[in-house]
Structures are given as structure tokens and as C-alpha cells.
Design an enzyme around this catalytic site. Structure first.
Site, PDB file in Angstrom:
ATOM      1  N   ASN A  66      -0.229  10.091 -14.051  1.00  0.00           N
ATOM      2  CA  ASN A  66      -1.649  10.387 -14.293  1.00  0.00           C
ATOM      3  C   ASN A  66      -2.218  11.510 -13.428  1.00  0.00           C
ATOM      4  OD1 ASN A  66      -1.401   8.715 -12.082  1.00  0.00           O
ATOM      5  ND2 ASN A  66      -3.235   7.529 -12.539  1.00  0.00           N
ATOM      6  N   CYS A  94      -5.534   4.329 -11.700  1.00  0.00           N
ATOM      7  CA  CYS A  94      -5.087   3.039 -11.162  1.00  0.00           C
ATOM      8  C   CYS A  94      -6.214   2.181 -10.629  1.00  0.00           C
ATOM      9  CB  CYS A  94      -4.082   3.293 -10.055  1.00  0.00           C
ATOM     10  SG  CYS A  94      -4.707   4.437  -8.816  1.00  0.00           S
ATOM     11  N   GLU A 127       1.891   2.304  -3.945  1.00  0.00           N
ATOM     12  CA  GLU A 127       0.575   2.497  -4.576  1.00  0.00           C
ATOM     13  C   GLU A 127       0.721   2.041  -6.013  1.00  0.00           C
ATOM     14  OE1 GLU A 127      -2.272   3.367  -3.453  1.00  0.00           O
ATOM     15  OE2 GLU A 127      -1.747   4.048  -1.441  1.00  0.00           O
ATOM     16  N   GLU A 144      -2.565   5.576   1.695  1.00  0.00           N
ATOM     17  CA  GLU A 144      -2.454   7.024   1.612  1.00  0.00           C
ATOM     18  C   GLU A 144      -3.739   7.635   2.164  1.00  0.00           C
ATOM     19  OE1 GLU A 144      -1.017   7.753  -2.554  1.00  0.00           O
ATOM     20  OE2 GLU A 144       0.828   8.200  -1.451  1.00  0.00           O
TER      21      GLU A 144
END
Ligand code: NAD
Length: 485
Positions: free
Chosen positions: A154, A285, A251, A459
Site C-alpha cells: 500500500n 493498515c 507492522e 517505527e
């Protein structure tokens, strides 16, 4: 149609483009038309070996440079990315189908932000001094070694940079495997990093499907694995990395809640719900796909939402006026249409959209379901498409429990003007990234990641440094050594 910014070969290894036509070919499809725009060859074992060998060989000299020197190269790369924002955005749009209106302000720019931020931080990384009477301990913050990044489809440019930037800042080398669905953009990131002066071998890109990812994760030369992907893939990659006691960042997916209380500013709540469900055609997400709306404002919310969705400009994603593009692939479109059918079959009420569009490419209408209940499939499973589930609630304690009743814990949002309630709800959310009166902002300065099954590690921000470096303690005795005999 021309694709002016397209990379020239499948892989980027040791500072240059590399092709190996012995690798299984796969097509890159432009989601807006369904046309093939490139053919990429999967990495063969020889290509994987070449990339890991280059990364292993280049890393020690990079770690031995000062942080200032490393950071200077990274910041130069961020400047080149910003100068080429237009071309990179056009490529991102070809790779993903996301509208240029989005890619021109989010993708290369957030990648450049990460390179600039971690490039700036590289010179500040230090250990500490711990005095113990006359003796003392000092810690050295050391690189992990070779880091493997594996991307979802994505945000291909952003993911390549969000993994690469902190890794490089800490003195690691990187082998990145993009998603097979959007393989083009990471090659441009590698090209730009080397143009900025990154020594060969420090940022390599190899292509392929899950088998290539798995081969990278299990290789003994690899010290850390960072995956962006679905929970099922995360479980496999985490287990494979654990077999080698490797560091991990995961993630993963989500089914995040957004709670709209009766005192919320409805216009802002509708904006948040649009950003958290329909940006990138819903393929984000952290999306807040379970929208709990207080019953007293539910109909007003749904009416305003429909009015706003009717103004979406759906069409050619390269046209700057387009605000809603196609889904990334036929497969993702079919998955989403399947969930829409399940929503209807289980008794939810469509208040907007619900249909595939009669045109080439993988277009589907932004879709809203109301009267969704907690047990419905569309309220439990990650769809990863433009489908919003609106659920009713009346009581804060009740909605809190329902919001947290999920195996996921990526993100969560609350809309209210009551300041105490806003912070109480944020504190009670079981999620890694929470929003008060906004949704889906992801600045590089703030930690981003999930709790529960949505992930491990963070992150961005200073927190990412802990996931790309390790501390060595060095004990220094000033006097004699005491031994028992
Ligand atoms: P996916 O899990 O199908 O694939 C992700 C990557 O893993 C791909 O590059 C794939 O080739 C690779 N892979 C697959 N099997 C592997 C294996 N056994 N070993 C090593 N690598 C393997 O995910 P996707 O469909 O590309 O992306 C969508 C998912 O990603 C959604 O669940 C979404 O929520 C999640 N996502 C999470 C974040 C986040 O930051 N938390 C961001 C974007 C997307």
C-alpha cells in the site's frame, strides 16, 4: 502510455541495477486500467546470495563512519527525493493506483521525512556512562548488522524508507524486498540513496513473492527482520526469525475503532471517518473501520457522510482532480466485494456505495454499512478496502469494552469535545497509535506501531533507534580484581 520514471531492472544490488531473467517473471499491473506496465523477475537463490553478501561486506565500514557522515548522505538523499517528488509520485501512482492528489503529498514526501529525520539523528546516537564508585560502565550503541525489510503493497516508497532510514542511521545495511504487487518504487529509493553517496551494498532491493522473503528471513547473515504485512504473514515471519533469535519489528494489520461521542463536532468526525476509511481506497493498515457513533447523532452523521462521499472524484488517478482511485489489484477488489456481500447477508444496511464501478481497472465505490453489530464478519475481520462499518452505542464503558474486543491493536480514535473523556478513552484504548479529534496522522517524529496481534516494535521517532541498534556494556575496573581463591 509512457512510464518515464520506471526503473531499468528487477533488482538493485551493490550499488547497481541487476537483472537475472532466470527468475520467475511476474507482471506489474496498473490498477487504473488493468494494463501490464512492467515485468519483474523474482530473485533466484544466486540473486539473494549476491544481495546478502553485498550487505554483509559493506556494513562494517558504514558502521565505522561517524554518525555525521552517515547522516549527511541520508539528508542529501532526502533532498533528491523532494526534488523528484513529481516523478516519484507518478511512479507511486502507477505502482499502487493511489491518486496523484495523495501520492504527491504523502509518499515520497514521508520517505524524505524519514531520511531527513533519521539522517539528522545519526550524529546524536550515543551510549552512556554509568559511574559505580571508582569503577564505571560505559555502553556502546552498536549496529545490528544486516537488516531485512519486507514490504506491503500500500505504501511502497514510504515503507522502503521507514525501514531503511533508521537502519542506515544506526550503521546497518539493508536488503529490502518490496511487495510483489508494487515492486517498482523501492528501486528508485535505492537509486537515489546511492546517487546521494551511499556506498555500494548498503541498500539493496530484491524482488519476489513470499518464498524470497522467507529465504531472506532464514539466512544466517541476517540479524534483523522488519515486516509490514498481514497478521498471518507476521506469524510466519516472526516464527522463522525466532528460530535464528533475530531481532524483529512487525507492522501488521488492524480493525481499529473510532468512537464518535454525542458532543463531537460532526463535520470533523465525518472528516476523520473519511480519512480513516477511504484514503488510499481504504488500503491503510491503521484505518478506523469500526466507527462507533452515539445513537443520538447517528442519523445526522450518516447523512453528512453520504453528502460528503458524493463529492469524491473517482477516476483517472494521474489526474490531480481525482480524489479516490482504484484498489491495488483484482484480488484485493474481489476480497472487498466478498466482504460487502457478507455484510449484506448478515443484515447490515448499506447507506452508501456497495458496488463495483463499470469501468476498466479495479474500481469500487466507497461503501458504508450502518446497523452493524459486533459479531458481524465486517466488524471483526480486516477488509483492507473502502468499507466502513458504523455501529451504534449509548454508554462510554460499554463502547470502550466493545472497541477493545478484538485481537488487533494497531490504532484507535475518539471524537469528543470533553477533554477529560478524550484522554480517559485514549488511555483505555488497547492500541499502539491513538488519535483525539483526528485520524491517521503519522508524522516521523511520533512512534508508530501496534499492540496485541497488530505488531511488535515501533517505527519512526526516537523509539525506532532501539529496534535497529543494540547496547554493549563495557565494565571498567579501576583497582585490583578480587577473586575468592
Ligand atoms: P502480506 O502479508 O500478504 O505480504 C506482506 C509481505 O510479506 C509481502 O512482501 C510478501 O511477499 C511477504 N511474504 C509473504 N509470505 C512471506 C513469508 N512466508 N516469509 C517472508 N515474507 C513473506 O500483506 P499485503 O497484502 O502485502 O499487505 C496488506 C497487509 O499489510 C494488511 O494486513 C495491512 O494491514 C498490513 N499493513 C500494515 C502496516 C503497518 O504499518 N502496521 C502498514 C501497511 C500494511
Amino acid at each position: 502510455m509512457t512510464y518515464p520514471t520506471q526503473p531499468t531492472a528487477s533488482h538493485f544490488i551493490n550499488g547497481q541495477y541487476v537483472e537475472d531473467t532466470a527468475g520467475t517473471p511476474f507482471d506489474v499491473i496498473y490498477p487504473a486500467t488493468g494494463a501490464k506496465i512492467a515485468t519483474i523477475h523474482s530473485a533466484t537463490p544466486a540473486i539473494i546470495d549476491q544481495a546478502l553478501a553485498a550487505a554483509k561486506a559493506a556494513q562494517p565500514a558504514w558502521a565505522a563512519m561517524t554518525g555525521t557522515e552517515r547522516g549527511r548522505i541520508m539528508r542529501r538523499a532526502s533532498e533528491i527525493m523532494r526534488e523528484r517528488n513529481h516523478d516519484l509520485s507518478v511512479l507511486e501512482t502507477f505502482d499502487t493506483g493511489k491518486p496523484y492528489q495523495e501520492t504527491s503529498v504523502v509518499d515520497a514526501t514521508s520517505g524524505a521525512d524519514a531520511l531527513e529525520y533519521f539522517g539528522g539523528m545519526a550524529a546524536t546516537l550515543t551510549g552512556e556512562h554509568i559511574q559505580l564508585g571508582e569503577d564505571w560502565v560505559y555502553t556502546r550503541r552498536e549496529a545490528l548488522g544486516v537488516c531485512v525489510g519486507i514490504g506491503a503493497w500500500n505504501y511502497p516508497t514510504q515503507i522502503a524508507c521507514w525501514k531503511g532510514a533508521p537502519a542506515l542511521a544506526c550503521g546497518n545495511s539493508v536488503v529490502f524486498k518490496p511487495s510483489e504487487t508494487t515492486p517498482l518504487c523501492a528501486l528508485k529509493v535505492a537509486e537515489i540513496l546511492h546517487e546521494a553517496g551511499l556506498p555500494a551494498g548498503l541498500y539493496n532491493v530484491v524482488q519476489g513473492l513470499g518464498d524470497v522473503g522467507a529465504a531472506l528471513v532464514t539466512d544466517d547473515r541476517v540479524d534483523k527482520v522488519s515486516l509490514t504485512g498481514s497478521v498471518p504473514t507476521g506469524k510466519k515471519v516472526y516464527a522463522a526469525a525466532a528460530a535464528g533469535i533475530k531481532h524483529v519489528t512487525m507492522e501488521l494489520g488492524g480493525k481499529s475503532p473510532m468512537i464518535v461521542f454525542e458532543d463531537a463536532d460532526i463535520e470533523n468526525a465525518v472528516s476523520g471517518a473519511i480519512l480513516g476509511n477511504f484514503y488510499s481506497s481504504g488500503q491503510v493498515c491503521s484505518n478506523g473501520t469500526r466507527v462507533f457513533v452515539h445513537t443520538s447523532i447517528k442519523e445526522a452523521f450518516l447523512k453528512r457522510l453520504s453528502e460528503r462521499l458524493a463529492t469524491a472524484v473517482i477516476g483517472d488517478p494521474q489526474d490531480p482532480a481525482t480524489s479516490f482511485g482504484p484498489m491495488v489489484s483484482q484480488r484485493q477488489l474481489d476480497i472487498t466485494l466478498g466482504y460487502i456481500e457478507k455484510g449484506k447477508a448478515e443484515g447490515a444496511r448499506i447507506t452508501y456505495g456497495g458496488n463495483r464501478l463499470e469501468k476498466d481497472g479495479f474500481y469500487i465505490e466507497p461503501t458504508v454499512f450502518a446497523d452493524v453489530t459486533d459479531d458481524m464478519t465486517i466488524a471483526r475481520e480486516e477488509i483492507f478496502g473502502p468499507v466502513m462499518a458504523v455501529l451504534d452505542f449509548e454508554d462510554e464503558a460499554d463502547v470502550m469494552a466493545r472497541a477493545n474486543d478484538t485481537e488487533f491493536g494497531l490504532a484507535a480514535g475518539v471524537f469528543t469535545k470533553d477533554i477529560s473523556r478524550a484522554h480517559r478513552v485514549a488511555a483505555n484504548f488497547e492500541a499502539g497509535t491513538c488519535y483525539i479529534n483526528t485520524y491517521n496522522d503519522a508524522p516521523v517524529e511520533a512512534p508508530f506501531g501496534g499492540s496485541k496481534q497488530s505488531g511488535v516494535g515501533r517505527e519512526n521517532s526516537k523509539a525506532a533507534i532501539n529496534h535497529y541498534s543494540q547496547l554493549k556494556s563495557v565494565y571498567v575496573r579501576m583497582g585490583d580484581v578480587e577473586a575468592p581463591f
